[in-house]
Design a protein around this motif. Structure first.
Motif, PDB file in Angstrom:
ATOM      1  N   LEU A  39       0.906  -1.162   0.319  1.00 53.24           N
ATOM      2  CA  LEU A  39       0.033   0.147  -0.099  1.00 53.24           C
ATOM      3  C   LEU A  39       1.026   1.266   0.131  1.00 53.24           C
TER       4      LEU A  39
ATOM      5  N   ASN B 135      -9.300   3.632  -7.172  1.00 57.56           N
ATOM      6  CA  ASN B 135      -9.794   2.349  -6.695  1.00 57.56           C
ATOM      7  C   ASN B 135      -9.054   1.096  -7.358  1.00 57.56           C
TER       8      ASN B 135
ATOM      9  N   GLN C 217      -7.161  -2.069  -5.839  1.00 56.60           N
ATOM     10  CA  GLN C 217      -8.604  -3.188  -4.828  1.00 56.60           C
ATOM     11  C   GLN C 217      -9.517  -4.170  -5.440  1.00 56.60           C
TER      12      GLN C 217
ATOM     13  N   LEU D 269      -3.888  -6.012  -0.599  1.00 58.65           N
ATOM     14  CA  LEU D 269      -4.979  -5.628  -1.538  1.00 58.65           C
ATOM     15  C   LEU D 269      -6.092  -6.230  -1.645  1.00 58.65           C
TER      16      LEU D 269
ATOM     17  N   ARG E 100      -8.201  -8.160   0.624  1.00 57.93           N
ATOM     18  CA  ARG E 100      -8.769  -7.784   1.621  1.00 57.93           C
ATOM     19  C   ARG E 100      -9.066  -6.234   1.777  1.00 57.93           C
ATOM     20  N   GLU E 101      -8.439  -5.315   1.217  1.00 55.66           N
ATOM     21  CA  GLU E 101      -8.232  -3.884   0.811  1.00 55.66           C
ATOM     22  C   GLU E 101      -9.891  -3.649   0.222  1.00 55.66           C
TER      23      GLU E 101
ATOM     24  N   LYS F 158     -13.032  -5.364   2.016  1.00 57.01           N
ATOM     25  CA  LYS F 158     -14.031  -3.935   3.379  1.00 57.01           C
ATOM     26  C   LYS F 158     -14.466  -2.675   2.748  1.00 57.01           C
ATOM     27  N   ALA F 159     -14.170  -2.575   1.265  1.00 58.64           N
ATOM     28  CA  ALA F 159     -14.209  -1.224   0.073  1.00 58.64           C
ATOM     29  C   ALA F 159     -15.613  -1.839  -0.587  1.00 58.64           C
TER      30      ALA F 159
END
Length: 600
Positions: A73, A123, A126, A173, A175-176, A179-180
């Protein structure tokens, strides 16, 4: 289509509206501005190679062959900040003090950077992999690496040693993204577990990462070979395979169940703005999704009429759907083995080569070859793709063909496919670009989808001018490929902006094209995973064809197709508005030239 590895980092398409009106140079500051601009281009090119080592490898620059792109990140945010800083530095250069050529270079880079910075808000990092490639197919970079020296092998060993870190970073990434709420479609990710499992071999020598150690060139001393093999075996057994096993567990148990059920880009975070951005980015126009959809419907109807004429010519008495089924299934149109299919592709390529002089005066120097798509990714990728040669000429360009399930690869598609992916399509486009010796490297290696894929699709139709479509079934293949790209306009916008389901898109494709279901499903899944990219092909081809008709109409007997085709390629890859301006100026210059000058 370009090889997916390059597409992640290649200079791509820009938005319309670039102004290339001439402005008076400011003599007193021209040298300083020019020096600053060229230094900026050199620094940014170097930064791109350093930050994206895989891209350096693809360009034949071996300095970073011992590493991968840092996907942490912190590194991603640092690169984004550097892009914003680069945009500010470019804007600080006095454009008015530049030459006409450098103003064009400036504007092209400016708009690309502006779009790169604008794109940050979506993003995309992601979603770091697709069913067509990612860390699960990292071994495919071997196709681009030269293994000639001990250092070449040691660089690869360092990449193997670092691969577990890349897998860990990729997992973070993903996992991010969860979440998003920014994940790929579940239907696509269902293909990935098999790709990961392909890396989990019991015999290290069967690992695709071990491939370079199976046979050494004479330039590697015998005394070093056992050591290199032993280290490769150790790394693959103790680091690479365990890392992929952990990644497989994460993917299967945590990630896959949380991927989204939707296929539409508009359902991603800020999805409508994202798809609007992509439509403009890939077509280099300001066309809306609704306008593109309507263009597609009209092209589908037009091409359908041409197909009816071929059906009548060959004496087929059934419906168009029955004709499509005949083309998909009759044994006369298929090879029995992958080897036979590969030999047929090689033969078509050789058949095309001597006919190129009918439609070009300039033949690029860089050679090309034909290769099979790696078996591990072949089931989940498209019919073919092109891998550009190294920018220093040390590696030829390669036309990759899919040999998976030869019973689904009809011979009637070979001529248009080869014209598109090899010559005079992508290979001519990229090889000619590399010969623009006075241009900065980003211009010589640029890839704008509407121009690049538009040229590839236009090249398919050059087969008529080259005398390659004497067989009506080959002509049907050309129409099938033209229809394929027209259908894209309908189904891409349909799925991503108009609420179409995946099944509806597949059936629309099958109803209007003789391509096999294997290909159609892979194509539809590609459009789901890569929103908007497929729009550039037909929009670009239609513009290049329109400019050809304009040139022939205005020049009359001064028009020579060889000169027109050369003129299209001599700009390098540019937005369609820039190409149109160039061709209009070319027409004007031809009109003013003495009649004898029309033949060079």
């Amino acid at each position: 289509m370009l090889r997916p590895l390059l597409l992640a980092v290649a200079l791509s398409t820009l938005l319309p509206g670039i102004s290339f009106a001439a402005t008076a140079p400011v003599a007193v500051s021209a040298n300083a501005a020019t020096t600053s601009l060229h230094r900026f281009f050199d620094e940014e090119w170097e930064r791109g190679l350093r930050e994206y080592p895989e891209n350096a490898t693809a360009n034949g620059d071996t300095r970073f062959n011992d590493r991968w792109t840092d996907q942490s990140l912190d590194a991603i945010h640092k690169r984004e900040a550097e892009d914003r800083d680069a945009l500010a530095r470019l804007k600080a250069i006095d454009r008015n003090a530049l030459s006409e050529a450098d103003r064009l270079n400036y504007d092209v880079y400016l708009w690309d950077l502006q779009r790169t910075v604008e794109r940050q808000r979506f993003n995309e990092w992601q979603r770091p992999l697709t069913q067509r490639g990612g860390v699960q197919t990292a071994d495919e970079i071997v196709e681009l690496m030269e293994f000639r020296t001990v250092k070449d092998y040691e660089d690869w060993l360092k990449r193997l040693d670092a691969l577990p870190t890349v897998l860990t970073q990729t997992e973070a990434l993903m996992r991010e993204g969860v979440k998003a709420g920014n994940t790929p479609s579940h239907v696509l990710m269902e293909r990935v577990p098999a790709q990961i499992r392909a890396q989990l071999v019991d015999d290290v020598t069967k690992s695709r990462f071990y491939q370079p150690f199976l046979k050494f060139p004479d330039t590697v001393p015998e005394a070093d070979r056992a050591r290199l093999r032993a280290r490769a075996s150790e790394l693959i057994r103790q680091r690479v395979i365990p890392a992929y096993r952990e990644f497989a567990t994460f993917f299967d148990t945590e990630y896959l169940p949380k991927t989204r059920t939707s296929i539409a880009a508009v359902d991603l975070p800020d999805g409508k703005a994202y798809y609007d951005f992509l439509a403009g980015y890939f077509t280099t126009t300001d066309l809306t999704a609704d306008q593109i959809h309507e263009i597609g419907l009209k092209e589908v109807a037009r091409i359908r009429g041409e197909m009816e004429k071929v059906k009548a010519e060959v004496g087929f008495k059934g419906t168009m759907q029955e004709f499509f089924q005949y083309l998909r299934t009759d044994p006369r149109f298929f090879k029995k083995t992958p080897d036979e299919l590969f030999e047929a592709y090689q033969a078509v390529a050789k058949r095309i080569d001597p006919e190129l002089v009918k439609v070009f005066r300039t033949i690029p120097r860089l050679p090309y070859g034909v290769r099979p798509i790696p078996a591990a990714s072949a089931p989940d990728t498209t019919t073919a793709y092109y891998q550009p040669g190294a920018s220093d000429g040390s590696r030829a360009g390669y036309y990759y063909v899919n040999l998976y399930k030869p019973e689904t690869r009809p011979t009637w598609e070979m001529v248009p496919l080869s014209l598109h992916e090899a010559v005079p399509g992508h290979h001519f486009q990229f090889a000619r670009g590399l010969e623009m010796q006075e241009a900065p490297m980003f211009r010589r290696t640029a890839y704008f989808v509407a121009y690049g894929e538009g040229w590839g699709l236009y090249a398919e139709r050059l087969g008529y001018d080259m005398g390659l479509y004497d067989d009506p079934y080959d002509r049907m293949g050309q129409l099938a490929y033209d229809m394929w790209r027209a259908v894209r306009l309908v189904v891409d916008t349909g799925m991503h902006a108009k609420g179409w389901s995946r099944d509806r898109a597949i059936e629309y494709f099958m109803d209007n094209s003789p391509k096999t279901r294997q290909d159609v499903v892979n194509e539809i899944d590609r459009y789901i995973s890569w929103p908007g990219q497929a729009l550039g092909y037909k929009i670009g081809q239609m513009k290049i064809s329109e400019l050809r008709e304009r040139s022939a109409r205005e020049l009359g007997d001064r028009f020579d197709l060889r000169d027109y085709d050369d003129a299209v390629l001599e700009t390098g890859s540019v937005p369609l508005s820039v190409l149109e301006k160039h061709i209009d100026e070319w027409i004007a210059a031809r009109k003013q030239a003495p009649a004898a000058a029309k033949a060079r």
